[in-house]
Design a protein around this motif. Structure first.
Motif, PDB file in Angstrom:
ATOM      1  N   MET A 190       0.800  -1.061   0.015  1.00  0.00           N
ATOM      2  CA  MET A 190      -0.111  -0.073   0.022  1.00  0.00           C
ATOM      3  C   MET A 190       1.253   1.170   0.020  1.00  0.00           C
ATOM      4  SD  MET A 190      -2.496   1.357   2.702  1.00  0.00           S
ATOM      5  CE  MET A 190      -3.495  -0.389   2.477  1.00  0.00           C
ATOM      6  N   ARG A 191       0.554   1.965  -1.292  1.00  0.00           N
ATOM      7  CA  ARG A 191       1.531   3.568  -1.287  1.00  0.00           C
ATOM      8  C   ARG A 191      -0.052   4.305  -1.579  1.00  0.00           C
ATOM      9  NH1 ARG A 191       3.524  -0.292  -5.257  1.00  0.00           N
ATOM     10  NH2 ARG A 191       2.410   1.465  -6.547  1.00  0.00           N
ATOM     11  N   ILE A 192       1.154   4.974  -0.677  1.00  0.00           N
ATOM     12  CA  ILE A 192       0.096   6.518  -0.189  1.00  0.00           C
ATOM     13  C   ILE A 192       1.200   7.568  -0.733  1.00  0.00           C
ATOM     14  CG2 ILE A 192      -1.365   8.752   0.964  1.00  0.00           C
ATOM     15  CD1 ILE A 192      -1.825   6.512   2.563  1.00  0.00           C
ATOM     16  N   SER A 193       1.110   8.466  -2.174  1.00  0.00           N
ATOM     17  CA  SER A 193       1.825   9.434  -2.853  1.00  0.00           C
ATOM     18  C   SER A 193       0.799  10.924  -3.090  1.00  0.00           C
ATOM     19  CB  SER A 193       2.501   8.761  -4.000  1.00  0.00           C
ATOM     20  OG  SER A 193       1.525   8.599  -4.661  1.00  0.00           O
ATOM     21  N   VAL A 194       1.849  11.775  -3.382  1.00  0.00           N
ATOM     22  CA  VAL A 194       0.576  12.944  -3.638  1.00  0.00           C
ATOM     23  C   VAL A 194       1.837  14.161  -4.436  1.00  0.00           C
ATOM     24  CG1 VAL A 194       0.055  13.292  -0.910  1.00  0.00           C
ATOM     25  CG2 VAL A 194       2.828  14.660  -1.895  1.00  0.00           C
ATOM     26  N   LEU A 195       0.622  14.868  -5.311  1.00  0.00           N
ATOM     27  CA  LEU A 195       0.764  15.507  -6.200  1.00  0.00           C
ATOM     28  C   LEU A 195       0.670  16.931  -6.452  1.00  0.00           C
ATOM     29  CD1 LEU A 195       2.009  15.484  -9.290  1.00  0.00           C
ATOM     30  CD2 LEU A 195      -0.790  15.267  -9.649  1.00  0.00           C
ATOM     31  N   LYS A 196       1.784  18.018  -5.465  1.00  0.00           N
ATOM     32  CA  LYS A 196       1.456  18.550  -5.359  1.00  0.00           C
ATOM     33  C   LYS A 196       1.356  20.156  -6.452  1.00  0.00           C
ATOM     34  CE  LYS A 196       4.814  18.634  -1.936  1.00  0.00           C
ATOM     35  NZ  LYS A 196       4.129  17.939  -0.978  1.00  0.00           N
ATOM     36  N   ILE A 235      -3.403   6.527  -3.268  1.00  0.00           N
ATOM     37  CA  ILE A 235      -3.057   5.834  -2.763  1.00  0.00           C
ATOM     38  C   ILE A 235      -3.694   4.578  -3.576  1.00  0.00           C
ATOM     39  CG2 ILE A 235      -4.374   4.487  -0.619  1.00  0.00           C
ATOM     40  CD1 ILE A 235      -5.709   7.247   0.028  1.00  0.00           C
ATOM     41  N   THR A 236      -2.729   3.846  -3.788  1.00  0.00           N
ATOM     42  CA  THR A 236      -2.134   2.200  -4.595  1.00  0.00           C
ATOM     43  C   THR A 236      -2.585   1.637  -3.484  1.00  0.00           C
ATOM     44  OG1 THR A 236      -1.199   3.666  -6.231  1.00  0.00           O
ATOM     45  CG2 THR A 236      -0.794   1.153  -5.972  1.00  0.00           C
ATOM     46  N   LEU A 237      -3.176   0.227  -3.701  1.00  0.00           N
ATOM     47  CA  LEU A 237      -3.140  -0.750  -3.587  1.00  0.00           C
ATOM     48  C   LEU A 237      -2.422  -1.250  -4.539  1.00  0.00           C
ATOM     49  CD1 LEU A 237      -6.907  -0.866  -1.828  1.00  0.00           C
ATOM     50  CD2 LEU A 237      -4.225   0.050  -0.366  1.00  0.00           C
ATOM     51  N   GLU A 238      -1.747  -2.364  -3.965  1.00  0.00           N
ATOM     52  CA  GLU A 238      -0.667  -3.961  -5.002  1.00  0.00           C
ATOM     53  C   GLU A 238      -1.068  -4.828  -4.421  1.00  0.00           C
ATOM     54  OE1 GLU A 238       3.272  -3.973  -6.611  1.00  0.00           O
ATOM     55  OE2 GLU A 238       2.546  -2.047  -6.921  1.00  0.00           O
ATOM     56  N   TYR A 282      -8.087   8.347  -5.683  1.00  0.00           N
ATOM     57  CA  TYR A 282      -7.385   9.648  -5.452  1.00  0.00           C
ATOM     58  C   TYR A 282      -8.154  10.492  -4.880  1.00  0.00           C
ATOM     59  CZ  TYR A 282      -5.119   7.966  -9.706  1.00  0.00           C
ATOM     60  OH  TYR A 282      -3.855   7.405 -10.907  1.00  0.00           O
ATOM     61  N   TYR A 283      -8.056  11.349  -4.098  1.00  0.00           N
ATOM     62  CA  TYR A 283      -8.821  12.430  -3.706  1.00  0.00           C
ATOM     63  C   TYR A 283      -7.951  13.841  -3.690  1.00  0.00           C
ATOM     64  CZ  TYR A 283     -10.215   8.379  -0.877  1.00  0.00           C
ATOM     65  OH  TYR A 283     -11.180   7.111  -1.062  1.00  0.00           O
ATOM     66  N   LEU A 284      -8.696  15.047  -4.106  1.00  0.00           N
ATOM     67  CA  LEU A 284      -8.633  16.427  -4.632  1.00  0.00           C
ATOM     68  C   LEU A 284      -8.726  16.706  -2.833  1.00  0.00           C
ATOM     69  CD1 LEU A 284     -10.419  17.005  -7.515  1.00  0.00           C
ATOM     70  CD2 LEU A 284      -8.077  16.468  -7.281  1.00  0.00           C
ATOM     71  N   VAL A 285      -7.351  17.992  -2.549  1.00  0.00           N
ATOM     72  CA  VAL A 285      -7.309  18.566  -1.135  1.00  0.00           C
ATOM     73  C   VAL A 285      -7.279  19.712  -1.470  1.00  0.00           C
ATOM     74  CG1 VAL A 285      -6.018  18.452   0.807  1.00  0.00           C
ATOM     75  CG2 VAL A 285      -5.826  16.416  -0.464  1.00  0.00           C
ATOM     76  N   THR A 286      -9.061  20.478  -1.084  1.00  0.00           N
ATOM     77  CA  THR A 286      -9.311  21.185  -0.787  1.00  0.00           C
ATOM     78  C   THR A 286      -8.270  22.301   0.651  1.00  0.00           C
ATOM     79  OG1 THR A 286     -11.057  21.421   0.339  1.00  0.00           O
ATOM     80  CG2 THR A 286     -10.765  21.692  -1.993  1.00  0.00           C
ATOM     81  N   ASN A 287      -8.209  23.480   0.786  1.00  0.00           N
ATOM     82  CA  ASN A 287      -7.735  23.875   2.331  1.00  0.00           C
ATOM     83  C   ASN A 287      -8.985  22.623   3.130  1.00  0.00           C
ATOM     84  OD1 ASN A 287      -6.652  25.746   1.532  1.00  0.00           O
ATOM     85  ND2 ASN A 287      -7.600  27.242   1.025  1.00  0.00           N
TER      86      ASN A 287
END
Length: 186
Positions: free
Chosen positions: A71-77, A90-93, A105-110
């Motif tokens: 399980m990997r958690i990564s971000v695109l800034k 969040i990638t489940l392999e 995928y989750y879009l992050v707002t304030n």
């Protein structure tokens, strides 16, 4: 000297124009628990901001927990979407007779997390294509738009071409409720 300057300039252009997801410890998985019948091997986990673990922003259901390899958690800034500070992936392999991945995928707002429909990719052999979301600041990205696309690869695993499945113009958080997108490579 001119070659070094030229090489540095080229690298800077690629880095600033096409960002990729980076692994992060800003988010974490907590509260792992079994759901349903024991023989089903289905588990739920909460995804939290590391410094605020009492308030999960997502709960993932993991079928076949015993087959979960990673399980990997990564971000695109700064994905170049108005009001969105980053995108969490969040990638489940899974590995069994065939490999598969499931991406959330989750879009992050304030002050909020906006979920996109999840994507599943299954592979019998080496991947020749798979489905991903492409954001404006990534390679093949389009300004103000989230693309869901099939990426086709060459034998050396470079992107040969892409096929757009859906184009989502970003102007609000009203997404259609839909089932996960599934790509199968056999």
């Amino acid at each position: 000297m001119k070659k070094i300057i030229l090489l540095t300039l080229i690298c800077c252009v690629f880095v600033t124009n096409a960002q990729e997801f980076q692994l992060t410890n800003k988010y974490d998985v907590t509260n792992q628990r079994s759901i349903g019948q024991e023989e089903e091997d289905t588990w739920a986990v909460d995804v939290v901001v590391t410094n605020n673990p009492e308030h999960p922003f997502a709960t993932l259901s993991i079928a076949n927990f015993g087959l979960l390899d990673e399980m990997r958690i990564s971000v695109l800034k700064e994905p170049s979407l108005e009001g969105i500070t980053e995108v969490v992936k969040i990638t489940l392999e899974y590995n069994a007779c065939c490999a598969s991945t499931e991406e959330f995928y989750y879009l992050v707002t304030n002050n909020d997390f906006i979920a996109l429909p999840s994507i599943k990719n299954e592979y019998a052999y080496e991947p020749i294509s798979d489905i991903h979301y492409i954001f404006p600041n990534q390679s093949f990205g389009k300004e103000g738009t989230i693309l869901r696309a099939v990426l086709h690869y060459t034998e050396t695993y470079t992107v040969k071409d892409i096929k757009i499945l859906r184009s989502i113009a970003w102007n609000d958080d009203d997404f259609d409720s839909e089932d996960p997108i599934i790509a199968i490579n056999y």
